[in-house]
Design an enzyme around this catalytic site. Structure first.
Site, PDB file in Angstrom:
ATOM      1  N   LYS A 179      -3.826 -17.599  10.184  1.00 37.54           N
ATOM      2  CA  LYS A 179      -4.322 -16.225  10.015  1.00 37.54           C
ATOM      3  C   LYS A 179      -5.608 -16.022  10.797  1.00 37.54           C
ATOM      4  O   LYS A 179      -6.625 -16.649  10.497  1.00 37.54           O
ATOM      5  CB  LYS A 179      -4.615 -15.920   8.543  1.00 37.54           C
ATOM      6  CG  LYS A 179      -4.925 -14.434   8.340  1.00 37.54           C
ATOM      7  CD  LYS A 179      -5.579 -14.129   7.017  1.00 37.54           C
ATOM      8  CE  LYS A 179      -7.082 -14.258   7.051  1.00 37.54           C
ATOM      9  NZ  LYS A 179      -7.770 -13.305   7.937  1.00 37.54           N
ATOM     10  N   THR A 216     -19.388 -20.556   3.952  1.00 39.78           N
ATOM     11  CA  THR A 216     -19.466 -21.580   2.908  1.00 39.78           C
ATOM     12  C   THR A 216     -18.941 -21.033   1.577  1.00 39.78           C
ATOM     13  O   THR A 216     -18.261 -21.738   0.836  1.00 39.78           O
ATOM     14  CB  THR A 216     -20.922 -22.081   2.795  1.00 39.78           C
ATOM     15  OG1 THR A 216     -21.246 -22.716   4.038  1.00 39.78           O
ATOM     16  CG2 THR A 216     -21.099 -23.083   1.671  1.00 39.78           C
ATOM     17  N   CYS A 238     -21.608 -20.976  14.346  1.00 40.90           N
ATOM     18  CA  CYS A 238     -21.914 -21.756  13.141  1.00 40.90           C
ATOM     19  C   CYS A 238     -22.950 -22.847  13.434  1.00 40.90           C
ATOM     20  O   CYS A 238     -23.749 -23.187  12.582  1.00 40.90           O
ATOM     21  CB  CYS A 238     -20.651 -22.360  12.589  1.00 40.90           C
ATOM     22  SG  CYS A 238     -19.687 -23.154  13.863  1.00 40.90           S
ATOM     23  N   GLU A 290     -14.658 -26.175   7.876  1.00 38.51           N
ATOM     24  CA  GLU A 290     -15.741 -26.050   8.856  1.00 38.51           C
ATOM     25  C   GLU A 290     -16.515 -24.814   8.450  1.00 38.51           C
ATOM     26  O   GLU A 290     -16.018 -23.703   8.617  1.00 38.51           O
ATOM     27  CB  GLU A 290     -15.167 -25.838  10.263  1.00 38.51           C
ATOM     28  CG  GLU A 290     -14.297 -26.957  10.772  1.00 38.51           C
ATOM     29  CD  GLU A 290     -15.089 -28.124  11.322  1.00 38.51           C
ATOM     30  OE1 GLU A 290     -16.334 -28.072  11.313  1.00 38.51           O
ATOM     31  OE2 GLU A 290     -14.446 -29.088  11.757  1.00 38.51           O
ATOM     32  N   GLU A 307     -28.242 -18.617   6.577  1.00 39.72           N
ATOM     33  CA  GLU A 307     -27.597 -18.435   7.872  1.00 39.72           C
ATOM     34  C   GLU A 307     -27.598 -16.939   8.210  1.00 39.72           C
ATOM     35  O   GLU A 307     -27.075 -16.126   7.454  1.00 39.72           O
ATOM     36  CB  GLU A 307     -26.162 -18.948   7.786  1.00 39.72           C
ATOM     37  CG  GLU A 307     -25.469 -18.928   9.118  1.00 39.72           C
ATOM     38  CD  GLU A 307     -24.037 -19.433   9.039  1.00 39.72           C
ATOM     39  OE1 GLU A 307     -23.315 -19.034   8.113  1.00 39.72           O
ATOM     40  OE2 GLU A 307     -23.664 -20.218   9.921  1.00 39.72           O
TER      41      GLU A 307
HETATM   42  P1  NAD Z   1     -15.408 -15.527   6.079  1.00 39.56           P
HETATM   43  O1  NAD Z   1     -15.436 -16.795   5.328  1.00 39.56           O
HETATM   44  O2  NAD Z   1     -15.643 -14.272   5.348  1.00 39.56           O
HETATM   45  O3  NAD Z   1     -13.979 -15.347   6.804  1.00 39.56           O
HETATM   46  C1  NAD Z   1     -13.377 -16.366   7.540  1.00 39.56           C
HETATM   47  C2  NAD Z   1     -11.884 -16.191   7.422  1.00 39.56           C
HETATM   48  O4  NAD Z   1     -11.512 -16.393   6.071  1.00 39.56           O
HETATM   49  C3  NAD Z   1     -11.369 -14.809   7.807  1.00 39.56           C
HETATM   50  O5  NAD Z   1     -10.129 -14.954   8.457  1.00 39.56           O
HETATM   51  C4  NAD Z   1     -11.188 -14.131   6.464  1.00 39.56           C
HETATM   52  O6  NAD Z   1     -10.207 -13.119   6.460  1.00 39.56           O
HETATM   53  C5  NAD Z   1     -10.747 -15.289   5.596  1.00 39.56           C
HETATM   54  N1  NAD Z   1     -11.017 -15.135   4.176  1.00 39.56           N
HETATM   55  C6  NAD Z   1     -11.973 -14.369   3.583  1.00 39.56           C
HETATM   56  N2  NAD Z   1     -11.905 -14.515   2.233  1.00 39.56           N
HETATM   57  C7  NAD Z   1     -10.899 -15.395   1.991  1.00 39.56           C
HETATM   58  C8  NAD Z   1     -10.360 -15.969   0.803  1.00 39.56           C
HETATM   59  N3  NAD Z   1     -10.842 -15.651  -0.399  1.00 39.56           N
HETATM   60  N4  NAD Z   1      -9.349 -16.869   0.919  1.00 39.56           N
HETATM   61  C9  NAD Z   1      -8.869 -17.217   2.123  1.00 39.56           C
HETATM   62  N5  NAD Z   1      -9.318 -16.687   3.278  1.00 39.56           N
HETATM   63  C10 NAD Z   1     -10.331 -15.794   3.217  1.00 39.56           C
HETATM   64  O7  NAD Z   1     -16.396 -15.747   7.270  1.00 39.56           O
HETATM   65  P2  NAD Z   1     -16.698 -14.764   8.466  1.00 39.56           P
HETATM   66  O8  NAD Z   1     -17.749 -13.828   8.021  1.00 39.56           O
HETATM   67  O9  NAD Z   1     -15.443 -14.221   9.007  1.00 39.56           O
HETATM   68  O10 NAD Z   1     -17.266 -15.818   9.530  1.00 39.56           O
HETATM   69  C11 NAD Z   1     -18.580 -16.183   9.583  1.00 39.56           C
HETATM   70  C12 NAD Z   1     -18.817 -17.505   8.908  1.00 39.56           C
HETATM   71  O11 NAD Z   1     -17.978 -18.527   9.431  1.00 39.56           O
HETATM   72  C13 NAD Z   1     -20.216 -17.995   9.101  1.00 39.56           C
HETATM   73  O12 NAD Z   1     -20.782 -18.376   7.894  1.00 39.56           O
HETATM   74  C14 NAD Z   1     -20.069 -19.197  10.034  1.00 39.56           C
HETATM   75  O13 NAD Z   1     -21.034 -20.148   9.953  1.00 39.56           O
HETATM   76  C15 NAD Z   1     -18.748 -19.702   9.709  1.00 39.56           C
HETATM   77  N6  NAD Z   1     -18.169 -20.398  10.850  1.00 39.56           N
HETATM   78  C16 NAD Z   1     -18.129 -21.756  10.838  1.00 39.56           C
HETATM   79  C17 NAD Z   1     -17.610 -22.446  11.921  1.00 39.56           C
HETATM   80  C18 NAD Z   1     -17.533 -23.948  11.922  1.00 39.56           C
HETATM   81  O14 NAD Z   1     -16.901 -24.520  12.788  1.00 39.56           O
HETATM   82  N7  NAD Z   1     -18.151 -24.641  11.006  1.00 39.56           N
HETATM   83  C19 NAD Z   1     -17.139 -21.749  13.019  1.00 39.56           C
HETATM   84  C20 NAD Z   1     -17.207 -20.368  13.017  1.00 39.56           C
HETATM   85  C21 NAD Z   1     -17.728 -19.707  11.903  1.00 39.56           C
END
Ligand code: NAD
Length: 487
Positions: free
Chosen positions: A190, A247, A301, A267, A398
């Site tokens: 997804k 997180t 990230c 991640e 963050e």
């Molecule tokens: P997010 O956690 O809100 O969303 C990430 C993904 O998870 C999206 O596809 C979203 O639709 C999905 N999602 C949201 N709620 C969910 C749930 N309850 N169950 C399953 N899936 C769900 O994060 P974001 O705002 O889209 O991305 C930013 C964050 O991602 C930042 O905190 C960043 O640090 C982190 N990030 C980490 C890495 C890494 O490699 N460690 C890489 C990129 C981003």
């Protein structure tokens, strides 16, 4: 003859926009399930260009039934054609996908920039080539798994559910899909709700590569679709969840999967320290600091969002840094000269603004170069905070935006304590002339990746992942295979 610019003046640049037509955008996109693009049973939503807020295309999101169908198709392929295929044969498909990504590189770069807001020079020179390189790299492992250090005949897990964020949409899809396929797993992925397009073009590439139906399924949608995929893992229909994102959501997923037999890798976020010692080559360090926090508008990230600078060089370094920030070109992401593009969404922009305001309210000093931001779209000037204490929110949370918090230190011990004083542990940077100091810092920093005299360098051969609240499991390199192998 062109007039020489006055000393200290910026060069004038003529606009150099990449052509939008290269994207060959279609009016609508659909989920890819069991080798077919078909209407999703979820809502149809418009994905917008964050640089001007105009709609790009309509995307039919997946619903519960689509998730069930995708999981069933992935299971059939895992138990059948894909599971039985030799590694050498699987590798050929991966090589084909890698080549097709490279061949459609310009189109993918433009799509990524339109949907995400990142500068075209980054999607063109970083995201797309790295995505292709990831498939090339894991293609090479497909027939050598018995030599990877996980036993003589390592077995796939089965079906992998993969949920990715919006900051590197195509690259994150490649990080997830390539090792899963190389190890003989099938995939239900997804993409993030604000950036579904490049993953759906990747689905076209996968279809053209003739991958058997069901091996890769791509389900656009929001959190509910992600949740549905995780629920299928909790009930045993999916064998592994690989998640990249925040997180908070990572913790939720871990709770959902507690007690189930599904494997999990996470991640998550970060708050990396970029540590500059007084013997560091300062001009080079300035470039690394800029790359560390303003690359991809800081929506990375592993961004070097906390600059730890040795007290004796603080003034000189900040002066150089400010001068350099004054030369960054902020604006139209499609312009080939743009350094800092658009923030991905209105929601993310609001989050960055709120945290930056908290920095001022808590007493840190805010600075940004003079730059005219576009009136439409989601933009935030590259920003620097000095006078930051470890208790400030901008030093702890963050921000995921182009905001750098500067702290100082006197001794290496103090630098280590401050750098490790965070719930996260994804990455860190060390700038010094002394090799022994690099090694000693790298040993003591609680971070998955430590860069020395550079920052934000990625390579498919190198594992990436976190400690503590930054998650667990590694992606990339030989280590990245382990996340998809039974043991
Ligand atoms: P997010 O956690 O809100 O969303 C990430 C993904 O998870 C999206 O596809 C979203 O639709 C999905 N999602 C949201 N709620 C969910 C749930 N309850 N169950 C399953 N899936 C769900 O994060 P974001 O705002 O889209 O991305 C930013 C964050 O991602 C930042 O905190 C960043 O640090 C982190 N990030 C980490 C890495 C890494 O490699 N460690 C890489 C990129 C981003």
């Amino acid at each position: 003859m062109a007039k020489k610019p006055a000393k200290g003046a910026k060069f004038e640049y003529a606009p150099a926009p990449e052509s939008r037509d290269i994207a060959r955008l279609k009016p609508s996109y659909q989920p890819y399930i069991n080798g077919q693009f078909r209407d999703g049973t979820g809502e149809a939503v418009k994905t917008i260009n964050p640089a001007d807020e105009t709609p790009l295309a309509e995307v039919g999101e997946a619903g519960e039934k689509d998730v069930d169908d995708a999981v069933a198709a992935a299971r059939e392929a895992a138990d059948g054609v894909w599971g039985r295929m030799s590694g050498a044969e699987r590798g050929k498909y991966l090589f084909r996908i890698a080549r097709a990504i490279a061949e459609r590189g310009r189109e993918l770069a433009v799509i990524e920039t339109l949907d995400n807001g990142k500068p075209i020079k980054e999607s063109r020179d970083v995201d797309v080539p790295l995505a292709s390189a990831h498939f090339f790299y894991y293609a090479g492992w497909a027939d050598k798994l018995g030599y990877a250090g996980f036993g003589p005949n390592p077995q796939p897990l089965g079906v992998a559910g993969q949920v990715i964020p919006w900051n590197f949409p195509l690259l994150m899809a490649a990080w997830k899909i390539a090792p899963a396929l190389a190890t003989g797993n099938t995939v239900v992925l997804k993409p993030a709700e604000t950036t579904p397009l490049s993953a759906l073009v990747l689905a076209e590439i996968i279809a053209e590569a003739d991958l058997p139906p069901g091996v890769v399924n791509i389900l656009p949608g929001g959190p509910s679709v992600g949740q549905a995929i995780v629920d299928r893992a909790a009930s045993g229909a999916i064998d592994k969840i690989a998640f990249t994102g925040s997180t908070d959501v990572g913790k939720l997923i871990q709770r959902t999967l507690a007690g189930s037999s599904a494997r999990l890798s996470l991640e998550l976020g970060g708050k990396a320290a970029n540590i500059v010692f007084d013997d560091a080559p300062l001009d080079q360090a300035v470039e690394g600091i800029v790359n560390g926090i303003y690359f991809n508008q800081g929506q990375v990230c592993c961004a070097g969002s906390r600059l730890l600078v040795q007290e004796s060089i603080q003034d000189e370094l900040i002066q150089k840094l400010k001068r350099r920030l004054g030369t960054l070109r902020v604006g139209d992401p499609m312009d080939k000269n743009t350094d800092v593009g658009a923030i991905n969404s209105a929601g993310q922009l609001a989050k960055i603004r709120e945290l930056a305001e908290s920095g001022e309210a808590e007493g840190a000093t805010r600075w940004a170069p003079e730059c005219a931001l576009p009136t439409k779209g989601f933009f935030f000037a590259p920003t620097l905070f000095t006078g930051v204490s470890q208790a400030h929110r901008i030093a702890r949370e963050e921000i995921f935006g182009p905001v750098l918090s500067v702290l100082s230190f006197r001794t290496p011990g103090e630098a280590i304590e401050k750098a490790n004083n965070t719930p996260y542990g994804l990455s860190a940077g060390v700038w010094t002339e002394k090799g022994s100091r690099i090694l000693s810092m790298a040993n003591q920093l609680r971070a998955g990746v430590v860069w020395a005299n550079t920052f934000n360098r990625f390579d498919p051969t190198s594992p990436f992942g976190g400690y503590k609240e930054s998650g667990f499991g590694r992606e990339g390199g030989r280590h990245g295979l382990e996340a998809y192998l039974a043991h």
